[in-house]
Design an enzyme around this catalytic site. Structure first.
Site, PDB file in Angstrom:
ATOM      1  CG  HIS A 198     -11.226  26.149  -7.856  1.00  9.45           C
ATOM      2  ND1 HIS A 198     -10.026  26.176  -7.185  1.00  9.45           N
ATOM      3  CD2 HIS A 198     -10.911  26.196  -9.181  1.00  9.45           C
ATOM      4  CE1 HIS A 198      -9.039  26.235  -8.067  1.00  9.45           C
ATOM      5  NE2 HIS A 198      -9.545  26.277  -9.274  1.00  9.45           N
ATOM      6  CG  ASP A 245     -12.289  23.247 -11.352  1.00 11.43           C
ATOM      7  OD1 ASP A 245     -11.374  22.539 -10.919  1.00 11.43           O
ATOM      8  OD2 ASP A 245     -12.150  24.075 -12.267  1.00 11.43           O
ATOM      9  CD1 TRP A 273       0.720  -0.558   2.970  1.00 11.69           C
ATOM     10  CD2 TRP A 273      -1.280   0.062   3.748  1.00 11.69           C
ATOM     11  NE1 TRP A 273       0.770  -0.610   4.347  1.00 11.69           N
ATOM     12  CE2 TRP A 273      -0.430  -0.226   4.844  1.00 11.69           C
ATOM     13  CE3 TRP A 273      -2.576   0.480   4.013  1.00 11.69           C
ATOM     14  CZ2 TRP A 273      -0.849  -0.106   6.180  1.00 11.69           C
ATOM     15  CZ3 TRP A 273      -2.994   0.597   5.333  1.00 11.69           C
ATOM     16  CH2 TRP A 273      -2.143   0.306   6.400  1.00 11.69           C
ATOM     17  CG  ASN A 274       1.751   3.057  -2.799  1.00 11.55           C
ATOM     18  OD1 ASN A 274       2.946   2.835  -2.662  1.00 11.55           O
ATOM     19  ND2 ASN A 274       1.006   2.420  -3.692  1.00 11.55           N
ATOM     20  CG  HIS A 279      -9.019  18.732 -11.422  1.00 11.20           C
ATOM     21  ND1 HIS A 279      -8.055  18.926 -12.378  1.00 11.20           N
ATOM     22  CD2 HIS A 279      -9.541  19.967 -11.175  1.00 11.20           C
ATOM     23  CE1 HIS A 279      -7.986  20.205 -12.693  1.00 11.20           C
ATOM     24  NE2 HIS A 279      -8.892  20.871 -11.983  1.00 11.20           N
ATOM     25  CG  HIS A 313     -11.516  28.775 -13.000  1.00  8.87           C
ATOM     26  ND1 HIS A 313     -10.787  28.587 -14.148  1.00  8.87           N
ATOM     27  CD2 HIS A 313     -11.300  27.675 -12.243  1.00  8.87           C
ATOM     28  CE1 HIS A 313     -10.160  27.418 -14.089  1.00  8.87           C
ATOM     29  NE2 HIS A 313     -10.454  26.838 -12.943  1.00  8.87           N
TER      30      HIS A 313
HETATM   31 MN    MN Z   1      -9.345  22.990 -11.351  1.00  9.58          MN
END
Ligand code: MN
Length: 256
Positions: A79, A75, A61-62, A73, A206
């Site tokens: 954000h 947002d 495992w890590n 990903h 954004h």
């Molecule tokens: Mn982003």
């Protein structure tokens, strides 16, 4: 049969295909670069805890370290400063994680002009051809940029700075304030164009989307495997309490 029973049998027969829209997440995954006076997002890093050895004889495992906005990903509205009092990533309603998607293909334009910007007219023309944008859906912007898998190719620095496609401020405002969409998805490291630091307002995708409680998906791949309309996107971020975004495994259901 119930709708879900039909869905399960369509998945099993292959009449509905599951398409992976996610970039591989590793230390090599390209990340956003801001001017040096600002804080920087982290690369994804694995730190091994044990691998069938003295530290843990039967298990591997890590731990990992990553920016919330590293790789493919999601947002969240908080954000951006325009959405600072709106939902954090852990509070985004789960209904948003399963949503219809349309794909606007501007690959040809981006081949000619890496700074190409999607305008309201492009979205209008799409609607003329394919019908209205989906209620609470995603507009996925297919630019071909996901073929650029290295840091240098993805950011594409030129004498004017990062040079990559995106959306004009006017179009971002229209998507955020007028359209029925819940957000946009892009192939670049963030939802805004490379030159968006110089737009008015700066980083308009954004500023307008987050400020209107909408979402972003960045660094998507395989948008060429989706039809212009009819796909269902499943994008379920980590429930990071108070977070601003999260790496996410994005998949699409597509009828074949
Ligand atoms: Mn982003």
């Amino acid at each position: 049969m119930s709708v879900l029973t039909n869905l399960v049998s369509a998945l099993s027969s292959g009449s509905i295909e599951v398409v992976d829209l996610t970039a591989p997440l590793s230390n090599e995954t390209p990340i956003l670069e801001l001017p040096p006076e600002f804080g920087q997002t982290a690369r994804f890093e694995l730190q091994e805890i044990s691998r069938y050895d003295d530290r843990g004889p039967a298990w591997y495992w890590n731990n990992f370290r990553t920016g919330e906005h590293t790789g493919t990903h999601f947002d969240a509205p908080n954000h951006w400063v325009t959405g600072k009092d709106k939902a954090d990533i852990g509070s985004v309603p789960v209904a948003a994680f399963v949503a219809p998607a349309v794909v606007l293909d501007v690959t040809k334009q981006v081949e000619e002009d890496p700074d190409f910007l999607i305008e309201v007219d492009h979205v209008r023309a799409f609607e003329e051809e394919h019908g209205p944008l989906p209620e609470n859906g995603w507009l996925l912007c297919r630019t071909g940029w996901s073929a650029r898998t290295t840091q240098a190719d993805m950011i594409n620095n030129t004498e004017t700075g990062p040079t990559s496609p995106g959306m004009s401020a006017e179009c971002a405002r229209w998507v955020a304030e007028q359209s029925p969409l819940q957000g946009i998805g892009v192939e670049t490291v963030g939802t805004d164009a490379g030159a968006a630091h110089s737009f008015d307002p700066a980083f308009p995708c954004h500023a307008f989307l987050m400020g209107n409680d909408k979402y972003g998906l960045a660094q998507l791949q395989n948008l060429d495997k989706l039809p212009p309309t009819g796909a269902v996107v499943i994008a379920s971020p980590l429930k990071i309490v108070g977070g601003s975004g999260s790496p996410v495994r994005v998949i699409a259901l597509v009828e074949r």
